[in-house]
Design a protein around this motif. Structure first.
Motif, mmCIF file in Angstrom:
data_model
loop_
_atom_site.group_PDB
_atom_site.id
_atom_site.type_symbol
_atom_site.label_atom_id
_atom_site.label_comp_id
_atom_site.label_asym_id
_atom_site.label_seq_id
_atom_site.Cartn_x
_atom_site.Cartn_y
_atom_site.Cartn_z
ATOM 1 N N ARG A 47 22.305 46.777 21.117
ATOM 2 C CA ARG A 47 21.105 46.129 21.628
ATOM 3 C C ARG A 47 21.084 46.109 23.149
ATOM 4 O O ARG A 47 20.039 46.275 23.782
ATOM 5 N N HIS A 48 22.247 45.910 23.742
ATOM 6 C CA HIS A 48 22.338 45.845 25.210
ATOM 7 C C HIS A 48 22.867 47.133 25.830
ATOM 8 O O HIS A 48 23.115 47.171 27.040
ATOM 9 N N ARG A 49 23.022 48.172 24.969
ATOM 10 C CA ARG A 49 23.588 49.437 25.448
ATOM 11 C C ARG A 49 24.884 49.190 26.219
ATOM 12 O O ARG A 49 25.122 49.789 27.272
ATOM 13 N N LEU A 50 25.682 48.316 25.676
ATOM 14 C CA LEU A 50 26.914 47.911 26.351
ATOM 15 C C LEU A 50 28.042 48.855 25.962
ATOM 16 O O LEU A 50 28.430 48.948 24.793
ATOM 17 N N ARG A 51 28.549 49.574 26.955
ATOM 18 C CA ARG A 51 29.675 50.472 26.767
ATOM 19 C C ARG A 51 30.659 50.279 27.932
ATOM 20 O O ARG A 51 30.328 49.669 28.945
ATOM 21 N N PHE A 52 31.844 50.818 27.768
ATOM 22 C CA PHE A 52 32.852 50.691 28.819
ATOM 23 C C PHE A 52 32.499 51.615 29.978
ATOM 24 O O PHE A 52 32.168 52.787 29.761
ATOM 25 N N PRO A 53 32.562 51.104 31.210
ATOM 26 C CA PRO A 53 32.211 51.940 32.367
ATOM 27 C C PRO A 53 33.244 53.035 32.582
ATOM 28 O O PRO A 53 34.440 52.764 32.675
ATOM 29 N N GLU A 54 32.791 54.253 32.639
ATOM 30 C CA GLU A 54 33.715 55.386 32.767
ATOM 31 C C GLU A 54 33.922 55.757 34.227
ATOM 32 O O GLU A 54 33.080 55.532 35.079
ATOM 33 N N SER A 106 40.349 61.959 30.573
ATOM 34 C CA SER A 106 39.412 61.186 31.396
ATOM 35 C C SER A 106 40.124 60.359 32.454
ATOM 36 O O SER A 106 39.500 59.895 33.403
ATOM 37 N N GLY A 107 41.420 60.124 32.249
ATOM 38 C CA GLY A 107 42.182 59.345 33.217
ATOM 39 C C GLY A 107 42.015 57.849 33.089
ATOM 40 O O GLY A 107 42.454 57.100 33.965
ATOM 41 N N GLY A 108 41.395 57.373 32.019
ATOM 42 C CA GLY A 108 41.193 55.936 31.863
ATOM 43 C C GLY A 108 41.041 55.544 30.413
ATOM 44 O O GLY A 108 41.237 56.354 29.501
ATOM 45 N N CYS A 109 40.671 54.298 30.197
ATOM 46 C CA CYS A 109 40.525 53.772 28.836
ATOM 47 C C CYS A 109 39.088 53.853 28.320
ATOM 48 O O CYS A 109 38.861 53.811 27.101
ATOM 49 N N SER A 110 38.133 53.940 29.213
ATOM 50 C CA SER A 110 36.731 53.813 28.813
ATOM 51 C C SER A 110 36.244 54.963 27.949
ATOM 52 O O SER A 110 35.631 54.752 26.890
ATOM 53 N N ALA A 111 36.474 56.203 28.385
ATOM 54 C CA ALA A 111 35.945 57.356 27.647
ATOM 55 C C ALA A 111 36.475 57.411 26.218
ATOM 56 O O ALA A 111 35.680 57.585 25.280
ATOM 57 N N PRO A 112 37.779 57.276 25.983
ATOM 58 C CA PRO A 112 38.223 57.311 24.578
ATOM 59 C C PRO A 112 37.665 56.164 23.745
ATOM 60 O O PRO A 112 37.406 56.351 22.540
ATOM 61 N N ARG A 113 37.447 55.030 24.326
ATOM 62 C CA ARG A 113 36.831 53.935 23.567
ATOM 63 C C ARG A 113 35.373 54.258 23.254
ATOM 64 O O ARG A 113 34.901 54.068 22.125
ATOM 65 N N ASN A 114 34.651 54.733 24.253
ATOM 66 C CA ASN A 114 33.226 55.015 24.040
ATOM 67 C C ASN A 114 33.003 56.128 23.024
ATOM 68 O O ASN A 114 32.084 56.052 22.203
#
Length: 548
Positions: A173-180, A70-78
């Motif tokens: 509750r807030h659908r809070l995820r890391f922006p990919e 993915s080239g970043g940190c967000s996708a593997p965290r999500n």
């Protein structure tokens, strides 16, 4: 399987060497009922084999491999959040660690009071020199629970997602995820978490160990250390605009000045220290990216900055490239401008021409520096090396130009000295500064590093000489700025290798580096370190007392 209390996600990409250390810190947690998810962003090195081996050693470890990078940190965290089984979530980077009681401490804070997330202190460790500091210590100095970020907007500076333990219900509750698809995702995610949380608890306990490699090779440098890339600048500014949009759309527009101040004081400041070493084309491109965003920031955010930072920003916004380099060398150090000018009211401004606009007059006003009136020991001068020549052995001949915009020095030659202290004994080299014109002096100093006195156990470290001026029994010491790119020189002096070089960052001081060699490095220094240990010193005192 027993449901874990906490899921800790370790994100990794091509980091087979350090992944075992990160996972070992999780397996050593005092709170053992955890789930460990290794989320691999499609590594191409030995990471998959290492991760599978670790998973085979501990039933708490799960290995997740993304189908493409993915080239970043967000996708593997999500992706890890999607499969996490615990009610509380934490995140760890593969090159860092958790202290042994991190999970226990943050989970206890959750159980003490129901909050959306808990957070603690981050210990930063410099890989190059082992120095340990606490990240934003003033924000985590005491235990407290806040009911909204408005109670302490300074927390916007602490934008790490890895220093926190989140309630899964809060994120869902807030659908809070890391922006990919973007870098600096932590800044947006943390700003959203702070604003959406009804309550969160801060504890002073260390909960994260962050290893810093400020001078890592470009290919291995972290995203925040890739400041030489203009794409890095664009990414950072893009995230700031996303945060601004979120604040405006979520009813938190009142935080805008605090967030703008954080950008100027932290994000922009990270680039500002590098500006003296960028060429004209890079600076022009940098200004083209940053200036449109700077124009949207709150005037109140600028007003909260130190004067030196405001000057750099204004010169950049005006496109005064060479002066940007000059001003940026004063950041964090007591360095005067080369020249000031005054208007009809006697107000001093940066440069040789009074500003033409109200904004420029506000930002380039140097009145608060008290160039003409502050006590001589703290008076501001600018000492610059205008030429440097190597002689035989470890001899350097320097031409030093001193700028005195406050006209603190009397007309005529001035007594000065170059001070250098490797170890405990100071080397003092006197020289004379002769007047060139009002407010400008110049002199030549011959420095022989072979005359520096080193401790018996040798010396290993970096030192920057300073220039000392004397006036009516008072002394003033200031940094010595070097040409940004003069050639380095290495010479062996006894059992040391000594390097003369430009600092290459921040103000760009003249820099000397000592490295022990031979018997000093192999025997004397290790022995001296053992002798210097507190237990050895205490034993020596006891023996001395017994023999009296």
């Amino acid at each position: 399987m027993t449901r874990p209390d906490v899921t800790v996600t370790v994100i990794v990409y091509n980091d087979a060497a350090r992944l075992p250390r990160a996972v070992a810190s999780l397996r050593a947690q005092t709170h053992a009922n955890i789930e460990i998810v290794i989320s691999d962003d499609h590594s191409t090195d030995g990471t998959p084999e290492v991760a599978r081996r670790l998973a085979a050693q501990d039933h708490r470890i799960r290995y997740l491999r993304l189908p493409e990078n993915s080239g970043g940190c967000s996708a593997p965290r999500n992706r890890a959040v999607e499969i996490a089984r615990a009610p509380y979530l934490m995140f760890l980077d593969s090159d860092d660690e958790l202290p042994p009681r991190a999970v226990e401490s943050l989970l206890a804070a959750h159980r003490e009071r129901e909050v959306d997330f808990t957070m603690g202190a981050v210990r930063r460790v410099r890989v190059d020199n082992g120095r340990r500091t606490t990240w934003m210590p003033h924000l985590v100095a005491e235990r407290r629970t806040l009911e909204g970020i408005e109670q302490d907007p300074r927390l916007l500076f602490e934008h790490l997602s890895t220093s926190k333990m989140y309630a899964r219900t809060f994120l869902d509750r807030h659908r809070l995820r890391f922006p990919e698809g973007i870098h600096y995702e932590d800044q947006l995610f943390s700003a959203q978490a702070y604003c959406l949380a009804e309550a969160f608890t801060i504890i002073p306990d260390p909960v994260y160990v962050w290893y810093i490699e400020p001078f890592a090779a470009a290919a291995a440098a972290s995203i925040s250390n890739q400041r030489h890339k203009l794409s890095n600048v664009r990414d950072r500014v893009h995230v700031q605009r996303l945060i601004d949009d979120f604040l405006a759309g979520s009813g938190h527009a009142g935080l805008r000045e605090d967030k703008d101040y954080k950008f100027l004081k932290h994000d922009f400041r990270m680039y500002a220290g590098d500006l003296p070493y960028r060429d004209d084309a890079w600076l022009a491109s940098f200004a083209g990216i940053v200036n449109p965003y700077l124009d949207t920031l709150s005037p109140g955010a600028y007003a909260r900055l130190p004067r030196a930072e405001r000057v750099v920003l204004e010169l950049l916004r005006q496109g005064r490239t060479e002066e940007v380099r000059q001003a940026a060398r004063a950041l964090g150090h007591a360095v005067a401008p080369r020249q000031v000018t005054t208007d009809g009211a006697g107000v001093p401004y940066w440069g040789d021409t009074p500003p033409a606009t109200e904004r420029a007059r506000r930002e380039l006003d140097l009145s608060e520096l008290e160039l003409e009136t502050r006590p001589f020991p703290t008076a501001l001068f600018r000492h610059e090396i205008t030429s440097l020549a190597y002689g035989a052995g470890a001899v350097l001949t320097l031409t030093v130009r001193t700028h005195d915009p406050g006209l603190r020095l009397p007309v005529g030659p001035q007594r000065a000295a170059l001070l250098l202290t490797p170890g405990r004994r100071r080397l003092t080299v006197p020289f004379r500064l002769d007047p060139v014109r009002p407010g400008v002096f110049e002199g030549t100093v011959r420095l022989d590093l072979a005359t520096a006195s080193l401790p018996l156990q040798g010396f290993e470290g970096v030192r920057h000489p300073v220039v000392r001026l004397n006036q009516q029994g008072l002394a003033n010491a200031g940094v010595l700025l070097a040409p940004p790119d003069f050639p380095a020189r290495r010479v062996r002096l006894g059992n040391h290798l000594v390097t003369a070089e430009p600092e290459g960052r921040d103000p760009g001081r003249l820099q000397f580096r000592w490295r022990p060699l031979g018997v000093t490095a192999r025997v004397i220094r290790p022995l001296s370190r053992r002798v210097a240990r507190p237990a050895v010193r205490n034993a020596a005192r006891l023996v001395t007392s017994a023999l009296r």
